[in-house]
Design an enzyme around this catalytic site. Structure first.
Site, PDB file in Angstrom:
ATOM      1  N   LYS A  80      68.713 -15.403   0.969  1.00 36.69           N
ATOM      2  CA  LYS A  80      68.421 -13.970   1.132  1.00 36.69           C
ATOM      3  C   LYS A  80      68.561 -13.818   2.756  1.00 36.69           C
ATOM      4  O   LYS A  80      67.684 -13.705   3.443  1.00 36.69           O
ATOM      5  CB  LYS A  80      67.235 -13.590   0.708  1.00 36.69           C
ATOM      6  CG  LYS A  80      67.135 -11.750   0.504  1.00 36.69           C
ATOM      7  CD  LYS A  80      65.748 -11.402   0.328  1.00 36.69           C
ATOM      8  CE  LYS A  80      65.266 -11.103   1.704  1.00 36.69           C
ATOM      9  NZ  LYS A  80      65.835 -10.047   2.740  1.00 36.69           N
ATOM     10  N   GLY A 103      61.684 -15.216  10.500  1.00 35.39           N
ATOM     11  CA  GLY A 103      61.623 -13.965  10.695  1.00 35.39           C
ATOM     12  C   GLY A 103      60.160 -13.674  11.610  1.00 35.39           C
ATOM     13  O   GLY A 103      59.591 -14.539  12.211  1.00 35.39           O
ATOM     14  N   SER A 104      59.555 -12.663  11.226  1.00 35.63           N
ATOM     15  CA  SER A 104      58.406 -12.079  11.728  1.00 35.63           C
ATOM     16  C   SER A 104      57.148 -12.899  11.407  1.00 35.63           C
ATOM     17  O   SER A 104      57.089 -13.384  10.282  1.00 35.63           O
ATOM     18  CB  SER A 104      57.880 -10.732  11.824  1.00 35.63           C
ATOM     19  OG  SER A 104      57.989 -10.358  10.458  1.00 35.63           O
ATOM     20  N   THR A 105      56.182 -13.017  12.346  1.00 32.37           N
ATOM     21  CA  THR A 105      54.856 -13.563  11.743  1.00 32.37           C
ATOM     22  C   THR A 105      54.340 -12.859  10.648  1.00 32.37           C
ATOM     23  O   THR A 105      53.754 -13.612   9.665  1.00 32.37           O
ATOM     24  CB  THR A 105      53.928 -13.694  13.095  1.00 32.37           C
ATOM     25  OG1 THR A 105      54.434 -14.605  13.948  1.00 32.37           O
ATOM     26  CG2 THR A 105      52.462 -14.535  12.797  1.00 32.37           C
ATOM     27  N   ALA A 106      54.417 -11.724  10.705  1.00 34.03           N
ATOM     28  CA  ALA A 106      53.898 -10.918   9.588  1.00 34.03           C
ATOM     29  C   ALA A 106      54.377 -11.294   8.339  1.00 34.03           C
ATOM     30  O   ALA A 106      53.828 -11.415   7.261  1.00 34.03           O
ATOM     31  CB  ALA A 106      54.002  -9.427   9.861  1.00 34.03           C
ATOM     32  N   GLY A 124      56.129 -13.908   7.759  1.00 32.81           N
ATOM     33  CA  GLY A 124      55.649 -15.386   7.445  1.00 32.81           C
ATOM     34  C   GLY A 124      54.526 -15.581   6.729  1.00 32.81           C
ATOM     35  O   GLY A 124      54.007 -16.505   5.901  1.00 32.81           O
ATOM     36  N   GLU A 184      59.850 -20.288  10.693  1.00 33.51           N
ATOM     37  CA  GLU A 184      60.176 -20.077  12.242  1.00 33.51           C
ATOM     38  C   GLU A 184      59.782 -18.455  12.419  1.00 33.51           C
ATOM     39  O   GLU A 184      60.424 -17.513  11.987  1.00 33.51           O
ATOM     40  CB  GLU A 184      61.853 -20.157  12.479  1.00 33.51           C
ATOM     41  CG  GLU A 184      62.159 -21.633  11.953  1.00 33.51           C
ATOM     42  CD  GLU A 184      61.545 -22.503  13.197  1.00 33.51           C
ATOM     43  OE1 GLU A 184      61.217 -22.190  14.231  1.00 33.51           O
ATOM     44  OE2 GLU A 184      61.428 -23.648  12.844  1.00 33.51           O
ATOM     45  N   CYS A 224      64.279 -14.215  19.151  1.00 30.58           N
ATOM     46  CA  CYS A 224      62.869 -14.665  18.933  1.00 30.58           C
ATOM     47  C   CYS A 224      62.387 -15.518  20.494  1.00 30.58           C
ATOM     48  O   CYS A 224      61.059 -15.273  20.547  1.00 30.58           O
ATOM     49  CB  CYS A 224      62.636 -15.803  17.776  1.00 30.58           C
ATOM     50  SG  CYS A 224      63.950 -17.173  18.098  1.00 30.58           S
ATOM     51  N   GLU A 277      55.208  -8.691  20.637  1.00 33.34           N
ATOM     52  CA  GLU A 277      56.619  -9.140  20.656  1.00 33.34           C
ATOM     53  C   GLU A 277      57.362  -7.848  20.412  1.00 33.34           C
ATOM     54  O   GLU A 277      57.272  -6.980  19.479  1.00 33.34           O
ATOM     55  CB  GLU A 277      57.120  -9.839  19.316  1.00 33.34           C
ATOM     56  CG  GLU A 277      58.403 -10.531  19.309  1.00 33.34           C
ATOM     57  CD  GLU A 277      58.844 -11.225  18.152  1.00 33.34           C
ATOM     58  OE1 GLU A 277      58.565 -10.713  17.030  1.00 33.34           O
ATOM     59  OE2 GLU A 277      59.540 -12.321  18.325  1.00 33.34           O
TER      60      GLU A 277
HETATM   61  P1  NAD Z   1      61.410  -9.575   9.260  1.00 35.04           P
HETATM   62  O1  NAD Z   1      60.203 -10.483   9.251  1.00 35.04           O
HETATM   63  O2  NAD Z   1      60.913  -8.233   9.212  1.00 35.04           O
HETATM   64  O3  NAD Z   1      62.531 -10.039   8.138  1.00 35.04           O
HETATM   65  C1  NAD Z   1      62.869 -11.326   8.266  1.00 35.04           C
HETATM   66  C2  NAD Z   1      63.345 -11.586   6.884  1.00 35.04           C
HETATM   67  O4  NAD Z   1      62.267 -11.644   5.821  1.00 35.04           O
HETATM   68  C3  NAD Z   1      64.375 -10.393   6.013  1.00 35.04           C
HETATM   69  O5  NAD Z   1      65.291 -11.145   5.215  1.00 35.04           O
HETATM   70  C4  NAD Z   1      63.397  -9.781   5.366  1.00 35.04           C
HETATM   71  O6  NAD Z   1      63.799  -9.048   4.125  1.00 35.04           O
HETATM   72  C5  NAD Z   1      62.517 -10.780   4.736  1.00 35.04           C
HETATM   73  N1  NAD Z   1      60.983 -10.403   4.410  1.00 35.04           N
HETATM   74  C6  NAD Z   1      60.251  -9.612   4.696  1.00 35.04           C
HETATM   75  N2  NAD Z   1      59.077  -9.555   4.242  1.00 35.04           N
HETATM   76  C7  NAD Z   1      59.143 -10.389   3.313  1.00 35.04           C
HETATM   77  C8  NAD Z   1      58.210 -10.793   2.299  1.00 35.04           C
HETATM   78  N3  NAD Z   1      56.765 -10.534   2.193  1.00 35.04           N
HETATM   79  N4  NAD Z   1      58.494 -12.194   1.705  1.00 35.04           N
HETATM   80  C9  NAD Z   1      59.890 -12.588   1.560  1.00 35.04           C
HETATM   81  N5  NAD Z   1      60.765 -12.222   2.495  1.00 35.04           N
HETATM   82  C10 NAD Z   1      60.373 -10.943   3.489  1.00 35.04           C
HETATM   83  O7  NAD Z   1      62.037 -10.079  10.619  1.00 35.04           O
HETATM   84  P2  NAD Z   1      63.107  -9.187  11.209  1.00 35.04           P
HETATM   85  O8  NAD Z   1      62.885  -8.262  11.741  1.00 35.04           O
HETATM   86  O9  NAD Z   1      64.442  -9.517  10.490  1.00 35.04           O
HETATM   87  O10 NAD Z   1      63.651 -10.423  12.653  1.00 35.04           O
HETATM   88  C11 NAD Z   1      62.922 -10.374  13.701  1.00 35.04           C
HETATM   89  C12 NAD Z   1      61.654 -11.447  13.653  1.00 35.04           C
HETATM   90  O11 NAD Z   1      62.470 -12.560  13.363  1.00 35.04           O
HETATM   91  C13 NAD Z   1      61.102 -11.550  14.934  1.00 35.04           C
HETATM   92  O12 NAD Z   1      59.575 -11.639  14.719  1.00 35.04           O
HETATM   93  C14 NAD Z   1      61.777 -12.808  15.736  1.00 35.04           C
HETATM   94  O13 NAD Z   1      60.761 -13.403  16.456  1.00 35.04           O
HETATM   95  C15 NAD Z   1      61.697 -13.590  14.246  1.00 35.04           C
HETATM   96  N6  NAD Z   1      62.520 -14.763  14.562  1.00 35.04           N
HETATM   97  C16 NAD Z   1      62.287 -15.781  14.666  1.00 35.04           C
HETATM   98  C17 NAD Z   1      63.043 -16.931  15.163  1.00 35.04           C
HETATM   99  C18 NAD Z   1      62.382 -18.199  15.396  1.00 35.04           C
HETATM  100  O14 NAD Z   1      63.488 -19.444  15.335  1.00 35.04           O
HETATM  101  N7  NAD Z   1      61.301 -18.534  15.306  1.00 35.04           N
HETATM  102  C19 NAD Z   1      64.377 -16.777  15.093  1.00 35.04           C
HETATM  103  C20 NAD Z   1      64.915 -15.598  14.826  1.00 35.04           C
HETATM  104  C21 NAD Z   1      63.945 -14.374  14.521  1.00 35.04           C
END
Ligand code: NAD
Length: 497
Positions: A193, A246-249, A251, A269, A303, A400
């Site tokens: 996804k 994605g974000s820590t929230a 995750g 990640e 990130c 962040e």
């Molecule tokens: P996000 O967490 O808002 O969304 C990331 C993905 O998760 C999206 O596809 C979203 O639809 C999905 N998602 C959101 N809530 C979910 C849930 N409850 N269950 C399942 N899926 C869910 O993040 P974003 O705004 O797309 O990306 C930015 C974030 O990603 C930043 O915090 C950045 O640091 C992080 N990031 C980390 C790395 C790494 O390697 N550590 C790399 C790239 C981005």
């Protein structure tokens, strides 16, 4: 992770975004599944509404997981001679590079990635990631272990079956490569996804996998948001492993959902707030280029963006001035203009967040040396911003931001530098600049971060180095051998002779 900000390809042409055909629907069992409506999307470069992202309901996620399980079972993807996987994945990588001229505009129109940086940057990196992981597939051997005379002990390695993957919007193609490369090379099928904000290039990647001869159903893409589609995917009993960036929230929400719906392994990640430490003996020109590069790459929407500058008091003024000079050279513009090098911010919502954090820092007494405002042009662009005299507890230093905002803090000695570098929750990456090798190694050891760059900042094509966070920046690693192994599990066998 971010491709070098200088990775431009003069062959990538400007294009007319209004005449671009986008793929639509979901991609399941080797076919596009039509879908209508969904989340309205706006182009970051000019704010125009240009497409909708459909939202897969749980029933469609069921269908995708079933298609993945069937594909892996019927094709024998994880069981046939592994060299076949290597060859198939190389064919796919070749095709991705061949189709750079199709992938780049589709990526550019929806995301913040300028078209001039895509073909030689993100597209090439994605193809290389797939090749890199493909080469692990036929190098692994099962272990024969000593269990004493009269018995035979074996540790066998096996794929999980179906991996559920979720990616963010900031580097859609290469994030998909991080997930698909190791999972497929390790013998799994994938249901992916992508972010609801940038779903289109991932659909094309999946379609290219079938064109390259990978079994239909091995790569499935379901579009949708986190709460509906993401939750259905991570909680699905047919998924053997979750791979998330994605974000820590988000995750944290995924961990909760996985715990609620059944135990399964996860790699996460997550976010970061990475420091760059510049000591007085550093090559200041090099440090300025690296700090500015990390601030300007994707306008800080990475990130690992190293947006906390921690610099020796004696050289702070000179360094800040040199970073400012690099910032003066940005070329903001629409992502479909080949001359653009400075990315827009992904959304109005994200601009508002940057403005709120910068505003709060200024109200608390920070000094804005450069930027501090939105750029006066169509779309969502924010000026490269440098803030000095920011308190350690300021949200500008702690949160962040995911934007081009650099905070500057100064130190008098190494202990103070390390104390400032320490973040209470994040530990994704760090950089340090010094000519003193002993100090470099001592400080590297002390930094609580999953990646430390010395006299440089950011990864290029070094896929062999695992990437992942300490603390709440994540669990497990992407890239490197660890990412391949994380997509396999071991089975212990004891044979009584
Ligand atoms: P996000 O967490 O808002 O969304 C990331 C993905 O998760 C999206 O596809 C979203 O639809 C999905 N998602 C959101 N809530 C979910 C849930 N409850 N269950 C399942 N899926 C869910 O993040 P974003 O705004 O797309 O990306 C930015 C974030 O990603 C930043 O915090 C950045 O640091 C992080 N990031 C980390 C790395 C790494 O390697 N550590 C790399 C790239 C981005």
């Amino acid at each position: 992770m971010p491709p070098s900000p200088d990775a431009t390809n003069p062959d990538t042409r400007s294009f007319d975004p209004d005449r671009l055909a986008l793929p639509s629907g979901h991609f399941i069992a080797g076919r596009f599944v039509p879908a209508r409506g969904g989340i309205p999307l706006h182009r970051p470069s000019d704010g125009a509404a240009f497409a909708d992202c459909p939202v897969a309901e749980p029933a469609l996620v069921d269908e995708a997981v079933a298609a993945a399980a069937k594909a892996v079972r019927e094709s024998g993807w994880g069981e046939r001679p592994p060299r076949e996987r290597v060859r198939a994945l190389h064919r796919w990588a070749d095709l991705i590079e061949e189709k750079a001229g199709v992938l780049a505009p589709v990526e550019a129109v929806a995301s913040t990635r300028p078209v001039g940086q895509l073909a030689a940057g993100d597209v090439a990196v994605t193809a290389e990631q797939i090749r890199f992981f493909a080469e692990f597939a036929d190098k692994e051997t099962d272990d024969l272990v000593p269990t004493g005379a009269g018995s035979l002990g074996l540790v066998m390695s096996e794929p999980y079956g179906v991996v559920g993957a979720i990616t963010p919007w900031n580097f859609p193609l290469s994030m998909a490569g991080w997930k698909l490369g190791p999972a497929l090379a390790a013998g799994n099928a994938v249901v992916l996804k992508p972010s609801e904000m940038t779903p289109f290039s991932t659909l094309l990647l999946a379609a290219l996998s079938v064109e390259a001869g990978l079994p239909a159903g091995l790569v499935n893409v379901v579009l949708g948001d986190g709460p509906t589609t993401g939750t259905a995917l991570t909680g699905h009993p047919g998924i053997g492993k979750v791979s998330f960036t994605g974000s820590t929230a988000a995750g944290t929400a995924i961990m909760t959902n996985v715990a609620r719906t059944g135990v399964k392994p996860m790699t996460l990640e997550l976010g970061g707030k990475s420091p760059q430490l510049v000591f007085a003996d550093a090559d200041l020109a090099l440090a300025a280029r690296a700090v500015a590069g990390s601030l300007l790459a994707n306008a800080g929407q990475a990130c690992v963006a190293g947006t906390r500058l921690i610099v020796a008091e004696a050289v702070a003024d000179a360094l800040v001035e040199a970073i400012g000079a690099h910032c003066a050279g940005i070329r903001p513009g629409p992502t479909w203009d080949a001359a653009t090098t400075y990315a827009p911010i992904i959304s109005e919502r994200q601009i508002a967040r940057i403005e709120a954090i910068v505003g709060a820092a200024l109200a608390a007494g920070a000094e804005c040396v450069r930027g501090g405002t939105r750029l006066d042009r169509p779309g969502t662009f924010y000026a490269p911003t440098i803030l000095r005299r920011v308190g350690t507890d300021s949200p500008a230093v702690r949160e962040e931001i995911f934007g081009p905002v650099l905070t500057v803090q100064t130190f008098r000695d190494e202990d103070e530098a390390l104390a400032l570098a320490e973040h209470p929750t994040y530990g994704l990456a760090a950089g340090l600049f010094t000519r003193d090798l002993s100090r470099a190694l001592r400080v590297t050891r002390a930094l609580q971060a999953g990646t430390v760059w010395v006299n440089r900042y950011g990864r290029s094509r070094d896929h062999i180095l695992p990437t992942g966070g300490y603390k709440q920046s994540g669990i497990g690693k992407d890239l490197g051998r660890e990412a391949y192994l994380a997509n396999r599990r071991s089975k212990s066998v004891l044979v009584d002779l």
